[in-house]
Design an enzyme around this catalytic site. Structure first.
Site, PDB file in Angstrom:
ATOM      1  CB  SER A  64       5.056  14.161 -12.089  1.00  0.00           C
ATOM      2  OG  SER A  64       5.150  12.780 -12.314  1.00  0.00           O
ATOM      3  CG  HIS A  84       1.479  11.599  -9.033  1.00  0.00           C
ATOM      4  ND1 HIS A  84       2.635  11.690  -8.293  1.00  0.00           N
ATOM      5  CD2 HIS A  84       1.856  11.790 -10.327  1.00  0.00           C
ATOM      6  CE1 HIS A  84       3.659  11.923  -9.088  1.00  0.00           C
ATOM      7  NE2 HIS A  84       3.215  11.997 -10.331  1.00  0.00           N
TER       8      HIS A  84
END
Length: 414
Positions: free
Chosen positions: A181, A390
């Site tokens: 990320s 994610h």
């Protein structure tokens, strides 16, 4: 799939805030009880898992004191001995978390341990403002000035400071970089702004890489975009400040949106309340470690880090922080912020993504790849599970399949 329009999202968010305010006294009265332990730290977990642990500190050029966490060797049976040089694996966390994410699921699941068992010297960074990097030699963390940074400063100041320290300490000339990320954003920004840094990375392994995010379906980006997606007087008046979602509030919202029989539209908020801003599917989590995850996540961050991503979502660009046209002229010499020059990023870079990631969608990922030089991309891996999202790269039950692929790719670069 539930279709929700922006007015509905704003209304739901507002209602949750009202309900949270009303029910917070019930939390403190013990109606909603948390199983988390605030004393859980990366050091404690690493030692409990039977691995050696070292703590190092780095002072940046602008006086932030950053804490590095090291696992110098694997203590597991049949692993190589603790003597002799090891190739460095530098690991950088994502938005609003810390080094703990790389070890939170223990030796059988977490990537840091897999790399350690394979013979790497593990170094885990912690960006300014997170749980382990809350100090500055001149500024108090209670001051607005302390929090006056976004992920741009983490990329061009913190990351090189930490890697320089690691290279000097170990005597190595390159690191293998592993990131998730925001940690991937840091890599892209650093090498875009300072191309000479490409030579210090033997390889980069980017999980859920965040560059362009205009196609994101993350509801918090959608909610924040009209309010904070562009500079405005209110934003300037508020200035910079620490942002850390309250665990008590998260607990109430989790109970409201996950455990009660509320209308279907509210269920989309369940993962967000438990796992911050990234809409992780709680059903995918490794249940055995939920209490440790909740004890260490979220970490603190500057509101500017979040605002910078909202700006990227709204503008469609991958560029520096937008202060507004007047201040931009002072900061950049132009009315608009400059874009990051991704053609400066060299390889080998390996990219790993999940098809269910609402933060990093395939159109945005394709655009990122198109902007990189052809020789940069060494591998592209789509996780073979349709609902891999994610945060699954950190917390999923089946994350080992990704770790195995990452380790295979790392070993392929000699």
């Amino acid at each position: 799939m539930v279709s929700i329009h922006l007015p509905q999202l704003i209304a739901m968010k507002g209602l949750c805030i009202v309900l949270t305010t009303l029910l917070l006294p019930l939390v403190k009265a013990g109606l909603f009880t948390s199983q988390t332990n605030d004393s859980v730290t990366t050091e404690l977990l690493v030692k409990e898992h039977g691995y050696p642990f070292e703590k190092h500190t780095v002072v940046t050029e602008d006086d932030y004191i950053l804490e590095l966490h090291r696992i110098p060797y694997s203590a597991r049976a049949n692993s190589s001995s603790s003597s002799g040089p090891r190739q460095v694996a530098f690991m950088m966390h994502g938005l609003g978390v810390s080094s703990s994410d790389w070890i939170i699921l223990g030796p059988n699941y977490s990537l840091a341990y897999a790399l350690s068992d394979a013979g790497f010297d593990i170094w885990m960074g912690n960006a300014r403002g997170n749980t382990y990097s809350m100090k500055n030699t001149k500024l108090s963390s209670k001051s607005s000035e302390f929090w006056n940074f976004s992920w741009h400063e983490i990329s061009v100041i913190d990351l090189p400071a930490m890697i320089n320290y690691v290279l000097e300490f170990t005597g190595e000339k390159q690191v293998r970089y592993f990131a998730h990320s925001e940690g991937t954003t840091n890599y892209l920004v650093l090498n875009s702004m300072k191309p000479e840094w490409n030579d210090r990375f033997k390889s980069a392994h980017l999980m859920a890489p965040v560059g362009f995010i205009s196609h994101s379906t993350n509801i918090f980006l959608a909610i924040g975009s009209p309010i904070a997606g562009q500079p405005n007087p209110i934003r300037e008046i508020l200035g910079s400040f620490k942002f850390k979602p309250s665990k008590e509030i998260a607990l109430v919202l989790k109970e409201l949106t996950c455990n009660f029989s509320l209308p279907e539209q509210f269920q989309v908020l369940c993962g967000n309340t438990l796992f911050s801003l990234t809409e992780f599917n709680e059903d995918s989590a490794n249940e055995e470690y939920i209490s440790d995850i909740m004890a260490t996540t979220p970490s603190s961050l500057s509101i500017n880090q979040y605002l910078h991503y909202i700006q990227e979502y709204r503008s469609g660009y991958f560029r520096q922080f937008d202060y507004g046209s007047i201040r931009n002229l002072v900061e950049y010499g132009a009315a608009d912020p400059p874009e990051y020059n991704l053609t400066n990023v060299k390889g080998p870079v390996f990219i790993y993504f999940g098809e269910a990631d609402k933060y990093v969608t395939r159109p945005d990922l394709d655009r990122l790849i198109e902007n990189l030089p052809n020789s940069t991309l060494a591998g592209l891996y789509a996780v073979p599970r349709g609902n891999f999202d994610h945060l699954a790269f950190l917390y999923a039950k089946d994350v080992k399949k990704v770790n195995d692929k990452v380790l295979e790719d790392a070993k392929s670069i000699k």
